[in-house]
Design a protein around this motif. Structure first.
Motif, PDB file in Angstrom:
ATOM      1  N   THR A   5       0.831  -1.198   0.000  1.00  0.00           N
ATOM      2  CA  THR A   5       0.000   0.000   0.000  1.00  0.00           C
ATOM      3  C   THR A   5       0.867   1.251   0.000  1.00  0.00           C
ATOM      4  OG1 THR A   5      -0.156   0.030   2.406  1.00  0.00           O
ATOM      5  CG2 THR A   5      -1.894  -1.145   1.202  1.00  0.00           C
ATOM      6  N   ILE A   6       0.332   2.290  -0.632  1.00  0.00           N
ATOM      7  CA  ILE A   6       1.023   3.574  -0.681  1.00  0.00           C
ATOM      8  C   ILE A   6      -0.047   4.657  -0.557  1.00  0.00           C
ATOM      9  CG2 ILE A   6       0.957   3.668  -3.211  1.00  0.00           C
ATOM     10  CD1 ILE A   6       3.728   5.053  -3.086  1.00  0.00           C
ATOM     11  N   ARG A   7       0.304   5.744   0.067  1.00  0.00           N
ATOM     12  CA  ARG A   7      -0.639   6.852   0.233  1.00  0.00           C
ATOM     13  C   ARG A   7       0.028   8.123  -0.292  1.00  0.00           C
ATOM     14  NH1 ARG A   7      -2.818   7.433   6.074  1.00  0.00           N
ATOM     15  NH2 ARG A   7      -3.553   5.342   5.607  1.00  0.00           N
ATOM     16  N   LEU A   8      -0.448   8.605  -1.442  1.00  0.00           N
ATOM     17  CA  LEU A   8       0.114   9.813  -2.036  1.00  0.00           C
ATOM     18  C   LEU A   8      -0.492  11.081  -1.436  1.00  0.00           C
ATOM     19  CD1 LEU A   8       0.249   8.752  -5.800  1.00  0.00           C
ATOM     20  CD2 LEU A   8       2.055   8.625  -4.068  1.00  0.00           C
ATOM     21  N   ASP A   9      -1.661  10.950  -0.866  1.00  0.00           N
ATOM     22  CA  ASP A   9      -2.334  12.058  -0.189  1.00  0.00           C
ATOM     23  C   ASP A   9      -3.246  11.451   0.873  1.00  0.00           C
ATOM     24  OD1 ASP A   9      -4.755  11.202  -1.331  1.00  0.00           O
ATOM     25  OD2 ASP A   9      -4.698  12.672  -2.929  1.00  0.00           O
ATOM     26  N   PRO A  10      -3.884  12.253   1.710  1.00  0.00           N
ATOM     27  CA  PRO A  10      -4.694  11.692   2.802  1.00  0.00           C
ATOM     28  C   PRO A  10      -6.088  11.199   2.386  1.00  0.00           C
ATOM     29  CG  PRO A  10      -4.662  14.077   2.954  1.00  0.00           C
ATOM     30  CD  PRO A  10      -3.728  13.701   1.833  1.00  0.00           C
ATOM     31  N   PRO A  22       0.066   3.039   5.157  1.00  0.00           N
ATOM     32  CA  PRO A  22       1.065   2.978   4.088  1.00  0.00           C
ATOM     33  C   PRO A  22       2.126   1.933   4.408  1.00  0.00           C
ATOM     34  CG  PRO A  22       0.659   5.248   4.762  1.00  0.00           C
ATOM     35  CD  PRO A  22      -0.044   4.361   5.756  1.00  0.00           C
ATOM     36  N   GLY A  23       2.498   1.155   3.403  1.00  0.00           N
ATOM     37  CA  GLY A  23       3.552   0.163   3.569  1.00  0.00           C
ATOM     38  C   GLY A  23       3.084  -1.231   3.909  1.00  0.00           C
ATOM     39  N   GLU A  24       1.776  -1.458   4.022  1.00  0.00           N
ATOM     40  CA  GLU A  24       1.270  -2.813   4.268  1.00  0.00           C
ATOM     41  C   GLU A  24       1.352  -3.619   2.971  1.00  0.00           C
ATOM     42  OE1 GLU A  24      -2.502  -3.552   6.294  1.00  0.00           O
ATOM     43  OE2 GLU A  24      -2.612  -1.392   6.682  1.00  0.00           O
ATOM     44  N   SER A  62      -6.768   0.787   0.339  1.00  0.00           N
ATOM     45  CA  SER A  62      -5.806   1.695  -0.278  1.00  0.00           C
ATOM     46  C   SER A  62      -6.140   1.828  -1.756  1.00  0.00           C
ATOM     47  CB  SER A  62      -4.387   1.141  -0.109  1.00  0.00           C
ATOM     48  OG  SER A  62      -3.437   1.997  -0.699  1.00  0.00           O
ATOM     49  N   THR A  63      -6.181   3.050  -2.258  1.00  0.00           N
ATOM     50  CA  THR A  63      -6.474   3.291  -3.670  1.00  0.00           C
ATOM     51  C   THR A  63      -5.354   2.795  -4.564  1.00  0.00           C
ATOM     52  OG1 THR A  63      -7.752   5.254  -3.093  1.00  0.00           O
ATOM     53  CG2 THR A  63      -7.006   5.077  -5.373  1.00  0.00           C
ATOM     54  N   LEU A  64      -4.128   2.998  -4.134  1.00  0.00           N
ATOM     55  CA  LEU A  64      -2.963   2.625  -4.934  1.00  0.00           C
ATOM     56  C   LEU A  64      -2.061   1.669  -4.170  1.00  0.00           C
ATOM     57  CD1 LEU A  64      -1.957   6.133  -6.321  1.00  0.00           C
ATOM     58  CD2 LEU A  64      -3.087   4.300  -7.583  1.00  0.00           C
ATOM     59  N   VAL A  65      -1.384   0.835  -4.937  1.00  0.00           N
ATOM     60  CA  VAL A  65      -0.348  -0.036  -4.388  1.00  0.00           C
ATOM     61  C   VAL A  65       0.877   0.104  -5.286  1.00  0.00           C
ATOM     62  CG1 VAL A  65      -1.869  -1.689  -3.225  1.00  0.00           C
ATOM     63  CG2 VAL A  65      -1.307  -2.026  -5.636  1.00  0.00           C
ATOM     64  N   VAL A  66       2.012  -0.299  -4.764  1.00  0.00           N
ATOM     65  CA  VAL A  66       3.263  -0.183  -5.499  1.00  0.00           C
ATOM     66  C   VAL A  66       3.961  -1.540  -5.512  1.00  0.00           C
ATOM     67  CG1 VAL A  66       4.526   0.620  -3.439  1.00  0.00           C
ATOM     68  CG2 VAL A  66       5.387   1.198  -5.735  1.00  0.00           C
ATOM     69  N   ALA A  67       4.562  -1.868  -6.634  1.00  0.00           N
ATOM     70  CA  ALA A  67       5.317  -3.120  -6.760  1.00  0.00           C
ATOM     71  C   ALA A  67       6.637  -2.976  -6.001  1.00  0.00           C
ATOM     72  CB  ALA A  67       5.583  -3.445  -8.222  1.00  0.00           C
ATOM     73  N   GLN A  68       6.864  -3.891  -5.052  1.00  0.00           N
ATOM     74  CA  GLN A  68       8.060  -3.860  -4.214  1.00  0.00           C
ATOM     75  C   GLN A  68       8.581  -5.280  -4.026  1.00  0.00           C
ATOM     76  OE1 GLN A  68       9.405  -0.889  -2.257  1.00  0.00           O
ATOM     77  NE2 GLN A  68       8.445  -0.159  -4.133  1.00  0.00           N
TER      78      GLN A  68
END
Length: 182
Positions: A5-10, A22-24, A62-68
């Motif tokens: 998970t990532i949070r670009l805004d609240p 963020p970060g889950e 979370s609206t967005l996630v990031v590949a990690q």
């Protein structure tokens, strides 16, 4: 690779009933809507259905996630955490069944993270012909235009790129979206 998970805004904190931290590590979370009357969902629950990935620690959205990258011990911990939720909160019949379902959800999420590290992924979920359908889009950095100043080039860093063949490409300007909310 795995989705995180990532949070670009609240906005996730007021759009969803519960926001993921963020970060889950994250899964699509469609299982949270199985057996529910999706057409009757409203407000924050409807927003969660339409576009929320689910953090495996909190079951928040979370609206967005990031590949990690994910280490094997982190993957195992994510499976265990999700399995506990499936048992305690969602009524899995036993821990073996919960762990098998959690492992399947984590594997599917990992397949969605098959992109370069740092690629953002968004989802649109809908009910079509009585079935839940998910569409995924990646957000990737634009190439810097020749002569563009660095502030402008980084301020408009992402666009949506369609990942499925059954719809037109959608472009979203995050800067304009943020300015419209002010």
């Amino acid at each position: 690779m795995m989705l995180r998970t990532i949070r670009l805004d609240p906005s996730d904190t007021f759009v969803f009933p519960v926001a993921a931290e963020p970060g889950e590590w994250a899964v699509t979370g469609s299982f949270l809507f199985w057996g529910r009357d999706v057409a009757a969902l409203a407000g924050k629950e409807r927003a969660a259905f339409r576009s929320g990935f689910v953090g495996v620690s909190s079951l928040g959205f979370s609206t967005l996630v990031v590949a990690q990258p994910i280490r094997p011990e982190e993957r195992a911990a994510a499976v265990d955490s999700l399995a506990r939720h499936l048992m305690d909160r969602l009524g899995a019949p036993d821990m073996d069944a919960a762990r098998a379902a959690a492992d399947e959800e984590i594997a599917f999420a990992a397949s969605l993270a098959d992109h370069p590290e740092g690629t953002l992924v968004a989802m649109h979920r809908a009910l079509e012909a009585g079935e839940i359908r998910e569409q995924f889009r990646t957000l990737s950095a634009r190439e810097k235009a020749a002569g563009a100043d660095s502030l402008h080039a980084t301020a408009r860093a992402f666009t949506f790129h369609e990942e499925v063949d059954d719809g037109p490409e959608e472009r979203v300007d995050l800067i304009d979206m943020m300015a419209a909310r002010k």
